[in-house]
Design a protein around this motif. Structure first.
Motif, PDB file in Angstrom:
ATOM      1  N   ASP A 315       0.767  -1.171  -0.140  1.00  0.00           N
ATOM      2  CA  ASP A 315      -0.105  -0.034  -0.094  1.00  0.00           C
ATOM      3  C   ASP A 315       0.902   1.460  -0.082  1.00  0.00           C
ATOM      4  O   ASP A 315       0.263   2.523  -0.266  1.00  0.00           O
ATOM      5  N   GLU A 316       2.109   1.116   0.365  1.00  0.00           N
ATOM      6  CA  GLU A 316       3.160   2.253   0.165  1.00  0.00           C
ATOM      7  C   GLU A 316       3.916   2.395  -1.252  1.00  0.00           C
ATOM      8  O   GLU A 316       4.948   3.184  -1.387  1.00  0.00           O
ATOM      9  N   GLY A 317       3.355   1.400  -2.031  1.00  0.00           N
ATOM     10  CA  GLY A 317       4.045   1.576  -3.507  1.00  0.00           C
ATOM     11  C   GLY A 317       5.218   0.414  -3.603  1.00  0.00           C
ATOM     12  O   GLY A 317       5.641   0.287  -4.653  1.00  0.00           O
ATOM     13  N   TYR A 318       5.359  -0.229  -2.508  1.00  0.00           N
ATOM     14  CA  TYR A 318       6.338  -1.398  -2.811  1.00  0.00           C
ATOM     15  C   TYR A 318       5.849  -2.481  -3.656  1.00  0.00           C
ATOM     16  O   TYR A 318       4.667  -2.805  -3.348  1.00  0.00           O
ATOM     17  N   ARG A 319       6.770  -3.032  -4.511  1.00  0.00           N
ATOM     18  CA  ARG A 319       6.306  -4.085  -5.226  1.00  0.00           C
ATOM     19  C   ARG A 319       7.326  -5.559  -5.297  1.00  0.00           C
ATOM     20  O   ARG A 319       8.483  -5.156  -4.874  1.00  0.00           O
ATOM     21  N   PHE A 320       6.944  -6.665  -5.586  1.00  0.00           N
ATOM     22  CA  PHE A 320       7.815  -7.905  -5.652  1.00  0.00           C
ATOM     23  C   PHE A 320       8.166  -7.892  -7.033  1.00  0.00           C
ATOM     24  O   PHE A 320       7.383  -7.999  -7.905  1.00  0.00           O
ATOM     25  N   CYS A 321       9.708  -7.970  -7.175  1.00  0.00           N
ATOM     26  CA  CYS A 321      10.393  -8.397  -8.369  1.00  0.00           C
ATOM     27  C   CYS A 321      10.593  -9.790  -8.509  1.00  0.00           C
ATOM     28  O   CYS A 321      11.346 -10.147  -7.671  1.00  0.00           O
TER      29      CYS A 321
END
Length: 437
Positions: A315-321
């Protein structure tokens, strides 16, 4: 009784007496530092822990906190603080549970700067550690995290965690006993209460009953990396000895520091990796959550925990690569040529084919220098040596002519930023003169 120093510090009518190392006649307290006060020529030994207990038992209207002395004041001591600036009357039990909000933060950036975590960062760290199975948290220089752990335990909304605060700020002795606080210098691995504090520290590191221990530290950003790394290595050795772990085992650590110290930290701890999570602080003017571009907080997590096991908040913009197998910031795009998510500062970096690596978006490739740099860099000139006189034998800080005006070097070599800095200082001096006149 300990020897009274000739240059005893005057602290609001209380004379502090330092116990001589060879004098063992004074009583020792297992809760905090030995403290002796002298009032009206009679000596009285004070335990900070029981002082806090006595303070909490007072009615609300009798509680006082001296802002000048940063001290909880009992009724019989008010006369000694009558001339001080202010006595805070808002000392409810709820506020005493948050001593970091009651005490004034220290501001020496190189030794004991106190930038306190925002609650957002505290809750993320604790939720993350609970998810990884840690129950015992060694808080080294992180008083805000320590008090949030205690608050969460009292609320009972999450599994209980045990914490021990190691900090150089003696004022926390007023609020915590030695089972929760030990005064400690992280730059030379020194416990101020000697044997008792070391014994309790060693006991805390024992993973009894399957309770896993992790260390979290937030040192002053102006401190040298190597002395800090040496202290943390000593802690790791103690952890191994207490738990009979082989040399290959590592004490779980999280070191919170700006991203531009990455190379120095990895030099000391090659097994560490940097996470993209941006730590923000309540009392820092710049390191705030929600800022974008170059104004984002540069503070990151360095850890020997596996990055793929640490889930950053989506929800803070982090994503899984999926390629790197770790969470990254929204602007950290994967580069197929570098085979990594290269950004360090939260912005989207771009790949330079000439350099064969990704660089900051503000950098451009310079054919004269043969690498990427800022557009206003000193093109074609070496950027090593002294920026004042041009010598390659020393740096600017060691220049024997640094107090003189900047010399004109053939080829115009120098740092444009230095010229702006000097011009800025000149402008500031002129403004001060105008104000005075």
């Amino acid at each position: 009784m300990g020897k009274i120093l000739d240059d005893a510090v005057d602290s609001g009518g209380i004379e502090v007496i330092v116990q001589n190392e060879r004098d063992k006649t004074a009583p020792r307290c297992p809760h905090a530092l030995d403290t002796t006060t002298q009032q009206n020529l009679s000596y009285e030994y004070v335990c900070f822990f029981y002082r806090f207990r006595a303070f909490v038992s007072l009615p609300l209207e009798q509680r006082r906190f001296c802002v000048d002395c940063q001290l909880l004041i009992l009724p019989g001591e008010r006369a000694n603080h009558a001339k001080h600036k202010a006595l805070s009357e808002d000392t409810t039990v709820q506020r005493l549970k948050r001593p970091s909000l009651l005490l004034c933060p220290l501001d020496n950036k190189k030794s004991n700067a106190q930038y306190l975590f925002a609650d957002r960062s505290c809750h993320f760290l604790l939720d993350m550690l609970l998810g990884l199975g840690f129950q015992n948290i060694l808080c080294v220089g992180t008083p805000r995290l320590h008090e949030v752990i205690k608050l969460r335990n009292m609320e009972g909304k999450s599994p209980k965690m045990k914490s021990l605060l190691l900090d150089i700020d003696y004022r926390y002795c007023q609020f915590y006993g030695q089972d929760e606080f030990c005064r400690y210098n992280m730059f030379n691995h020194h416990f101020f209460d000697d044997e008792e504090a070391v014994t309790f520290f060693q006991g805390f590191l024992r993973e009894e009953g399957g309770a896993k221990v992790v260390m979290i530290t937030d040192p002053p950003f102006g401190g040298l990396v190597k002395p800090l790394a040496n202290s943390f290595s000593q802690m790791a050795i103690t952890w191994k000895n207490q738990n009979k772990v082989s040399d290959a085992g590592q004490m779980p650590m999280i070191w919170i520091f700006p991203y531009f110290f990455e190379s120095r930290i990895l030099e000391c701890f090659p097994s560490f990796s940097m996470l993209d999570y941006q730590v923000d602080y309540d009392n820092h003017p710049l390191y705030k959550h929600g800022k974008t571009g170059r104004k984002q907080s540069p503070v990151r997590l360095f850890t020997n925990l596996s990055p793929k096991d640490i889930i950053l908040p989506e929800d803070e913009g982090y994503r899984f690569c999926s390629v790197c197998e770790r969470y990254v910031s929204a602007g950290n795009k994967h580069c197929p040529k570098c085979e990594t998510c290269p950004s360090k500062d939260g912005r989207e970096w771009r790949h330079c084919d000439e350099c064969g690596r990704c660089v900051k978006p503000s950098w451009h490739h310079c054919s004269s220098c043969g690498h990427c740099a800022l557009p206003d860099h000193p093109c074609g000139q070496s950027q090593t040596g002294c920026f004042n006189c041009g010598s390659q034998k020393h740096k600017l800080r060691a220049c024997p002519k640094k107090h003189n005006k900047r010399m004109i070097v053939p080829g115009g070599r120098g740092a444009p930023g230095l010229l702006k800095h000097i011009a800025g200082k000149s402008t500031t001096k002129n403004k001060r003169r105008r104000r005075v006149t």
